[in-house]
Design a protein around this motif. Sequence first.
Motif, PDB file in Angstrom:
ATOM      1  N   ILE A 195       0.826  -1.211   0.000  1.00  0.00           N
ATOM      2  CA  ILE A 195       0.000   0.000   0.000  1.00  0.00           C
ATOM      3  C   ILE A 195       0.860   1.261   0.000  1.00  0.00           C
ATOM      4  CG2 ILE A 195      -1.989  -1.138   1.038  1.00  0.00           C
ATOM      5  CD1 ILE A 195      -1.141   0.095   3.740  1.00  0.00           C
ATOM      6  N   ILE A 196       2.178   1.087   0.104  1.00  0.00           N
ATOM      7  CA  ILE A 196       3.136   2.149  -0.180  1.00  0.00           C
ATOM      8  C   ILE A 196       4.234   1.523  -1.038  1.00  0.00           C
ATOM      9  CG2 ILE A 196       2.615   3.440   1.914  1.00  0.00           C
ATOM     10  CD1 ILE A 196       5.224   2.416   3.137  1.00  0.00           C
ATOM     11  N   MET A 197       5.236   2.291  -1.391  1.00  0.00           N
ATOM     12  CA  MET A 197       6.216   1.806  -2.359  1.00  0.00           C
ATOM     13  C   MET A 197       7.083   0.683  -1.805  1.00  0.00           C
ATOM     14  SD  MET A 197       7.389   5.043  -4.627  1.00  0.00           S
ATOM     15  CE  MET A 197       6.109   6.037  -5.447  1.00  0.00           C
ATOM     16  N   ASN A 198       7.402  -0.261  -2.715  1.00  0.00           N
ATOM     17  CA  ASN A 198       8.398  -1.279  -2.440  1.00  0.00           C
ATOM     18  C   ASN A 198       9.655  -0.949  -3.242  1.00  0.00           C
ATOM     19  OD1 ASN A 198       7.862  -2.094  -5.079  1.00  0.00           O
ATOM     20  ND2 ASN A 198       6.567  -3.810  -4.451  1.00  0.00           N
ATOM     21  N   LYS A 199      10.632  -1.832  -3.230  1.00  0.00           N
ATOM     22  CA  LYS A 199      11.901  -1.504  -3.887  1.00  0.00           C
ATOM     23  C   LYS A 199      11.741  -1.368  -5.398  1.00  0.00           C
ATOM     24  CE  LYS A 199      13.467  -6.332  -3.785  1.00  0.00           C
ATOM     25  NZ  LYS A 199      14.517  -7.246  -3.241  1.00  0.00           N
ATOM     26  N   ASP A 200      10.840  -2.147  -6.006  1.00  0.00           N
ATOM     27  CA  ASP A 200      10.624  -2.013  -7.446  1.00  0.00           C
ATOM     28  C   ASP A 200       9.981  -0.672  -7.789  1.00  0.00           C
ATOM     29  OD1 ASP A 200      11.676  -4.542  -8.180  1.00  0.00           O
ATOM     30  OD2 ASP A 200       9.828  -5.501  -7.519  1.00  0.00           O
ATOM     31  N   ASP A 201       9.114  -0.183  -6.918  1.00  0.00           N
ATOM     32  CA  ASP A 201       8.518   1.141  -7.132  1.00  0.00           C
ATOM     33  C   ASP A 201       9.581   2.239  -7.045  1.00  0.00           C
ATOM     34  OD1 ASP A 201       6.039  -0.013  -7.376  1.00  0.00           O
ATOM     35  OD2 ASP A 201       5.391   0.471  -5.352  1.00  0.00           O
ATOM     36  N   VAL A 202      10.490   2.102  -6.097  1.00  0.00           N
ATOM     37  CA  VAL A 202      11.580   3.079  -5.979  1.00  0.00           C
ATOM     38  C   VAL A 202      12.399   3.101  -7.261  1.00  0.00           C
ATOM     39  CG1 VAL A 202      13.676   3.707  -4.713  1.00  0.00           C
ATOM     40  CG2 VAL A 202      11.661   2.901  -3.465  1.00  0.00           C
ATOM     41  N   LEU A 203      12.678   1.918  -7.800  1.00  0.00           N
ATOM     42  CA  LEU A 203      13.402   1.842  -9.071  1.00  0.00           C
ATOM     43  C   LEU A 203      12.617   2.507 -10.185  1.00  0.00           C
ATOM     44  CD1 LEU A 203      15.726   0.845 -10.843  1.00  0.00           C
ATOM     45  CD2 LEU A 203      14.541  -1.360 -11.021  1.00  0.00           C
ATOM     46  N   SER A 204      11.320   2.312 -10.215  1.00  0.00           N
ATOM     47  CA  SER A 204      10.494   2.942 -11.253  1.00  0.00           C
ATOM     48  C   SER A 204      10.576   4.464 -11.174  1.00  0.00           C
ATOM     49  CB  SER A 204       9.037   2.481 -11.119  1.00  0.00           C
ATOM     50  OG  SER A 204       8.917   1.101 -11.397  1.00  0.00           O
ATOM     51  N   VAL A 205      10.579   4.992  -9.960  1.00  0.00           N
ATOM     52  CA  VAL A 205      10.721   6.442  -9.808  1.00  0.00           C
ATOM     53  C   VAL A 205      12.081   6.890 -10.329  1.00  0.00           C
ATOM     54  CG1 VAL A 205      10.830   8.350  -8.159  1.00  0.00           C
ATOM     55  CG2 VAL A 205       9.110   6.555  -7.875  1.00  0.00           C
ATOM     56  N   HIS A 206      13.110   6.160  -9.982  1.00  0.00           N
ATOM     57  CA  HIS A 206      14.453   6.510 -10.467  1.00  0.00           C
ATOM     58  C   HIS A 206      14.510   6.499 -11.991  1.00  0.00           C
ATOM     59  CE1 HIS A 206      18.721   6.590 -11.155  1.00  0.00           C
ATOM     60  NE2 HIS A 206      18.699   5.391 -11.681  1.00  0.00           N
ATOM     61  N   LEU A 207      13.940   5.489 -12.616  1.00  0.00           N
ATOM     62  CA  LEU A 207      13.989   5.401 -14.070  1.00  0.00           C
ATOM     63  C   LEU A 207      13.190   6.524 -14.734  1.00  0.00           C
ATOM     64  CD1 LEU A 207      13.637   1.524 -14.512  1.00  0.00           C
ATOM     65  CD2 LEU A 207      15.720   2.911 -14.688  1.00  0.00           C
ATOM     66  N   ALA A 208      12.153   6.998 -14.044  1.00  0.00           N
ATOM     67  CA  ALA A 208      11.336   8.095 -14.584  1.00  0.00           C
ATOM     68  C   ALA A 208      11.923   9.467 -14.293  1.00  0.00           C
ATOM     69  CB  ALA A 208       9.923   8.016 -14.020  1.00  0.00           C
TER      70      ALA A 208
END
Length: 256
Positions: A195-208
Motif C-alpha cells: 500500500i506504499i512503495m516497495n523496492k521495485d517502485d523506488v526503481l520505477s521512480v528513479h527510471l522516470a
Amino acid sequence: MKITQIRSATLIVEYAGKRFLVDPMLAPKDTYPGFPGTPNNHLRNPTVELVTPMADILAVDAVIVTHTHPDHWDHAAQALIPKTLPVFVQDASDAEIVQSAGFNDVRILREGSSFEGIALTKTQGQHGSDVAVAAIGALLGEVSGVIFKHPDEKTVYLAGDTVWNDFVKSNLVKYLPDVVILNSGDAQFLGHGPIIMNKDDVLSVHLAARNATLVATHMEAVNHALLKRTELRAFAAEQGMAHCLHVPEDGEAFTI
C-alpha cells in the motif's frame, strides 16, 4: 535544504529557512496495537523508539499532515504539538479531524498554497494498487503528497503514502522535482499487497526521474512495513542507483 529522518514517515524538512514537521507519529514504542489485517500485527506500533529529542522535533514553523492515519497523525502528536502552529492538510475532512484536536490554524493544501514565500502544492497519490483500492478503498482512504518550491531551493516532491502509478508518474513529469521523498517501507495488507512503495517502485521512480535525488522514508517502524533499509540499499547498488538514493537511519540528518 536539510532533511532529518525522525521515525517512520515523520520527517523534518528545513526548506528556504523554514522547518516543516511532516506526518508526526510521536508516541513511545509499543503504544498502539498492530494494524488489523496486516503482516506482523502481533507487533505493537511504533516498533522502535524515537531517537531525536522531542524539543528538537517540536521546534518547527509548520506541520504537514499528508493524511490522518494514525502512523501519520497520532494521539501523541495531537497532544504534544503546540496548538498555535499552522497545520497543512489535504482536504476539508482532514481539516475537521485536526481542528477537533484543538488546532486553530488549519490550512487546506491547494494548487496555490504557500507558507512564508514557499509554494506548497498538493499532489495526488493512491494508497495501494487499483485492485486493493477496489477491495478496501474505504479503509485505505484518500492520501496526498506535496510539492515544495522556492526560487532559492531545489524543488521537492514529497510523494506520501502511494505506490508507483500514473499519479506519481504525472507528478514527476509536471513538476520536474530535483528531490523526491518516497514512503518506501513496502507496508502491506494481507491479500492486497503493498500500500506504499516497495523496492521495485523506488526503481520505477528513479527510471522516470534519473536526475532526481531520492530519499527513502517510512521504513522499519510500523508492524506492516516489510522492506528493510539494508535490503533497499543492496537493491539500489545492484540497480546502479545507490549514488542518488538516500536511505537514512532514524535521527539522521543530511543536506541536499
